[in-house]
Write a protein that holds these residues in place. Sequence first.
Motif, mmCIF file in Angstrom:
data_model
loop_
_atom_site.group_PDB
_atom_site.id
_atom_site.type_symbol
_atom_site.label_atom_id
_atom_site.label_comp_id
_atom_site.label_asym_id
_atom_site.label_seq_id
_atom_site.Cartn_x
_atom_site.Cartn_y
_atom_site.Cartn_z
ATOM 1 N N ASP A 11 0.810 -1.210 0.000
ATOM 2 C CA ASP A 11 0.000 0.000 0.000
ATOM 3 C C ASP A 11 0.845 1.262 0.000
ATOM 4 O O ASP A 11 0.386 2.318 -0.396
ATOM 5 C CB ASP A 11 -0.925 0.018 1.215
ATOM 6 N N MET A 12 2.098 1.181 0.438
ATOM 7 C CA MET A 12 2.927 2.364 0.595
ATOM 8 C C MET A 12 3.972 2.512 -0.517
ATOM 9 O O MET A 12 4.881 3.303 -0.405
ATOM 10 C CB MET A 12 3.618 2.331 1.961
ATOM 11 N N GLU A 14 3.698 3.690 -3.669
ATOM 12 C CA GLU A 14 3.608 4.930 -4.432
ATOM 13 C C GLU A 14 2.976 6.031 -3.586
ATOM 14 O O GLU A 14 2.093 5.776 -2.781
ATOM 15 C CB GLU A 14 2.770 4.714 -5.683
ATOM 16 N N PRO A 15 3.418 7.278 -3.788
ATOM 17 C CA PRO A 15 2.801 8.385 -3.057
ATOM 18 C C PRO A 15 1.393 8.652 -3.592
ATOM 19 O O PRO A 15 1.086 8.294 -4.731
ATOM 20 C CB PRO A 15 3.729 9.560 -3.341
ATOM 21 N N PRO A 16 0.564 9.296 -2.785
ATOM 22 C CA PRO A 16 -0.812 9.547 -3.226
ATOM 23 C C PRO A 16 -0.914 10.531 -4.390
ATOM 24 O O PRO A 16 -1.868 10.483 -5.150
ATOM 25 C CB PRO A 16 -1.494 10.100 -1.981
ATOM 26 N N ILE A 17 0.066 11.448 -4.516
ATOM 27 C CA ILE A 17 0.051 12.414 -5.623
ATOM 28 C C ILE A 17 1.443 12.541 -6.225
ATOM 29 O O ILE A 17 2.421 12.087 -5.646
ATOM 30 C CB ILE A 17 -0.439 13.808 -5.156
ATOM 31 N N TRP A 21 8.058 9.262 -5.334
ATOM 32 C CA TRP A 21 8.561 9.869 -4.096
ATOM 33 C C TRP A 21 9.588 10.951 -4.417
ATOM 34 O O TRP A 21 9.700 11.940 -3.703
ATOM 35 C CB TRP A 21 9.167 8.803 -3.189
ATOM 36 N N MET A 24 7.736 14.097 -4.884
ATOM 37 C CA MET A 24 7.226 14.593 -3.599
ATOM 38 C C MET A 24 8.329 15.303 -2.821
ATOM 39 O O MET A 24 8.136 16.392 -2.290
ATOM 40 C CB MET A 24 6.680 13.431 -2.754
#
Length: 48
Positions: A11-12, A14-17, A21, A24
């Motif tokens: 779940d972790m 890829e970053p949400p936007i 990373w 980001m």
Amino acid sequence: MQAEPTTVEEDMDEPPILGSWRNMYLVVLVLHFILLVAFYLFSRAYTV
């Protein structure tokens, strides 16, 4: 039928936007630099 368990690592990944990373971290660094410059300019403008 049982659903396959998912791990926290999956779940972790890829970053949400912004897609990665690296992007980001680049945004965070640029925003910090802009804040530092803004604070410097404010302090110079309002120095007695």
